[in-house]
Design a protein around this motif. Structure first.
Motif, mmCIF file in Angstrom:
data_model
loop_
_atom_site.group_PDB
_atom_site.id
_atom_site.type_symbol
_atom_site.label_atom_id
_atom_site.label_comp_id
_atom_site.label_asym_id
_atom_site.label_seq_id
_atom_site.Cartn_x
_atom_site.Cartn_y
_atom_site.Cartn_z
ATOM 1 N N CYS A 96 22.930 47.196 37.686
ATOM 2 C CA CYS A 96 24.168 47.547 38.374
ATOM 3 C C CYS A 96 25.113 48.209 37.381
ATOM 4 N N HIS A 97 25.334 49.532 37.564
ATOM 5 C CA HIS A 97 26.249 50.265 36.698
ATOM 6 C C HIS A 97 27.649 50.152 37.295
ATOM 7 N N ASN A 98 28.374 49.136 36.849
ATOM 8 C CA ASN A 98 29.690 48.884 37.404
ATOM 9 C C ASN A 98 30.440 47.909 36.508
ATOM 10 N N ASP A 99 31.736 47.828 36.701
ATOM 11 C CA ASP A 99 32.556 46.833 36.036
ATOM 12 C C ASP A 99 32.114 45.439 36.490
ATOM 13 N N ALA A 100 31.942 44.523 35.568
ATOM 14 C CA ALA A 100 31.415 43.197 35.893
ATOM 15 C C ALA A 100 32.314 42.439 36.863
ATOM 16 N N LEU A 101 33.618 42.473 36.646
ATOM 17 C CA LEU A 101 34.529 41.731 37.516
ATOM 18 C C LEU A 101 34.554 42.329 38.914
ATOM 19 N N PHE A 102 34.560 43.649 39.007
ATOM 20 C CA PHE A 102 34.516 44.317 40.308
ATOM 21 C C PHE A 102 33.204 44.014 41.020
ATOM 22 N N SER A 103 32.113 43.964 40.267
ATOM 23 C CA SER A 103 30.800 43.705 40.860
ATOM 24 C C SER A 103 30.728 42.329 41.514
ATOM 25 N N ILE A 104 31.349 41.343 40.891
ATOM 26 C CA ILE A 104 31.341 40.002 41.467
ATOM 27 C C ILE A 104 31.967 40.037 42.863
ATOM 28 N N LYS A 105 33.074 40.752 42.997
ATOM 29 C CA LYS A 105 33.741 40.863 44.293
ATOM 30 C C LYS A 105 32.934 41.728 45.259
ATOM 31 N N LYS A 106 32.451 42.856 44.764
ATOM 32 C CA LYS A 106 31.749 43.822 45.620
ATOM 33 C C LYS A 106 30.472 43.246 46.222
ATOM 34 N N TYR A 107 29.750 42.487 45.435
ATOM 35 C CA TYR A 107 28.452 41.996 45.878
ATOM 36 C C TYR A 107 28.520 40.604 46.493
ATOM 37 N N ASN A 108 29.731 40.137 46.777
ATOM 38 C CA ASN A 108 29.890 38.848 47.449
ATOM 39 C C ASN A 108 29.052 38.838 48.732
ATOM 40 N N GLY A 109 28.118 37.902 48.819
ATOM 41 C CA GLY A 109 27.265 37.785 49.999
ATOM 42 C C GLY A 109 25.992 38.593 49.917
ATOM 43 N N ARG A 110 25.956 39.622 49.083
ATOM 44 C CA ARG A 110 24.732 40.426 48.940
ATOM 45 C C ARG A 110 23.786 39.823 47.906
ATOM 46 N N TRP A 111 24.352 39.163 46.912
ATOM 47 C CA TRP A 111 23.532 38.492 45.913
ATOM 48 C C TRP A 111 23.360 37.043 46.339
ATOM 49 N N ASN A 112 22.129 36.544 46.286
ATOM 50 C CA ASN A 112 21.923 35.112 46.467
ATOM 51 C C ASN A 112 22.505 34.405 45.258
ATOM 52 N N PRO A 113 22.983 33.175 45.416
ATOM 53 C CA PRO A 113 23.488 32.464 44.237
ATOM 54 C C PRO A 113 22.422 32.379 43.140
ATOM 55 N N PHE A 114 22.867 32.481 41.914
ATOM 56 C CA PHE A 114 21.985 32.495 40.754
ATOM 57 C C PHE A 114 21.818 31.088 40.184
ATOM 58 N N ASP A 115 20.750 30.921 39.423
ATOM 59 C CA ASP A 115 20.529 29.667 38.694
ATOM 60 C C ASP A 115 21.301 29.656 37.378
ATOM 61 N N ILE A 116 21.353 30.834 36.728
ATOM 62 C CA ILE A 116 22.019 30.958 35.424
ATOM 63 C C ILE A 116 22.760 32.284 35.383
ATOM 64 N N ILE A 117 24.004 32.236 34.901
ATOM 65 C CA ILE A 117 24.783 33.455 34.665
ATOM 66 C C ILE A 117 25.169 33.488 33.199
ATOM 67 N N PHE A 118 24.853 34.609 32.551
ATOM 68 C CA PHE A 118 25.300 34.864 31.180
ATOM 69 C C PHE A 118 26.542 35.737 31.255
ATOM 70 N N CYS A 119 27.588 35.336 30.562
ATOM 71 C CA CYS A 119 28.838 36.092 30.535
ATOM 72 C C CYS A 119 29.205 36.323 29.073
ATOM 73 N N ASP A 120 29.015 37.550 28.618
ATOM 74 C CA ASP A 120 29.177 37.869 27.200
ATOM 75 C C ASP A 120 30.026 39.124 27.032
ATOM 76 N N PRO A 121 31.321 39.045 27.421
ATOM 77 C CA PRO A 121 32.191 40.214 27.284
ATOM 78 C C PRO A 121 32.738 40.339 25.866
ATOM 79 N N PRO A 122 33.433 41.445 25.588
ATOM 80 C CA PRO A 122 34.160 41.517 24.307
ATOM 81 C C PRO A 122 35.109 40.328 24.190
ATOM 82 N N TYR A 123 35.226 39.801 22.985
ATOM 83 C CA TYR A 123 36.064 38.629 22.753
ATOM 84 C C TYR A 123 37.558 38.963 22.889
ATOM 85 N N HIS A 124 38.332 37.928 23.179
ATOM 86 C CA HIS A 124 39.800 37.952 23.164
ATOM 87 C C HIS A 124 40.420 38.959 24.129
#
Length: 192
Positions: A96-124
């Motif tokens: 998915c070529h998109n902003d991560a935060l926007f993607s969470i909202k955009k794909y609400n209901g289209r993605w089945n819930p995940f078992d594991i999510i890795f969140c590794d953005p730039p710090y601070h």
């Protein structure tokens, strides 16, 4: 940077050029996956702020069923594609070529819930905190699913009024902290 274990063990992975990404060090990745060892097999993985895709690819190598990779940088997306082709995991991946935060909202209901999510953005930058709140709001994790947050060593995430319980927090060196959270979809805490 390489795949540490599993079917693609030893495969070298490319990293995007420049200072915009900070690949997770192999020693941190190895320590993290030792902790997650029993939870990867057949799991659905979401790799937010994916960079090179190393965390999602390591999961696939260790038997995850599928992985979704999200990054807004076209260079990162091209690197992820190259790494997936090199490790032969393209058929188990969605990119998915998109902003991560926007993607969470955009794909609400289209993605089945995940078992594991890795969140590794730039710090601070506050992005991990924002992602945590959106993951909670849009219920992107299964009950007892895990959020792996890689943040600056001096950063703290606020999980008050969310369904997340902190399971483990470890600082690596002077710059990196890994927090592992469990998502309790029914709102109960571990002690209840």
């Amino acid at each position: 940077m390489r795949v540490i274990s599993g079917s693609a063990r030893g495969a070298k992975l490319k990293a995007p050029h420049g200072m915009n990404t900070r690949p997770t060090a192999d020693r941190i990745k190895e320590s993290l996956f030792n902790i997650l060892q029993g939870q990867i097999l057949d799991a659905g993985i979401l790799d937010l702020f994916a960079g090179s895709g190393a965390l999602g690819i390591e999961s696939l190598s260790r038997g995850a069923a599928r992985a979704v990779f999200v990054d807004k940088s076209i260079e990162s997306i091209n690197t992820i594609k190259d790494n997936l082709q090199h490790t032969h995991f393209m058929d188990k991946a969605d990119i998915c070529h998109n902003d991560a935060l926007f993607s969470i909202k955009k794909y609400n209901g289209r993605w089945n819930p995940f078992d594991i999510i890795f969140c590794d953005p730039p710090y601070h930058m506050g992005w991990c905190q924002k992602a945590l709140l959106l993951i909670d709001e849009y219920v992107l994790l299964k009950n007892k699913g895990l959020l792996i947050a890689e943040i600056g060593a001096d950063e703290e995430l606020n999980t008050e009024d969310t369904k997340f319980n902190l399971l483990r927090s470890k600082v690596y060196g002077a710059t990196t902290k890994i927090n592992i959270y469990e998502f309790m979809a029914d709102g109960t805490s571990r002690g209840e």
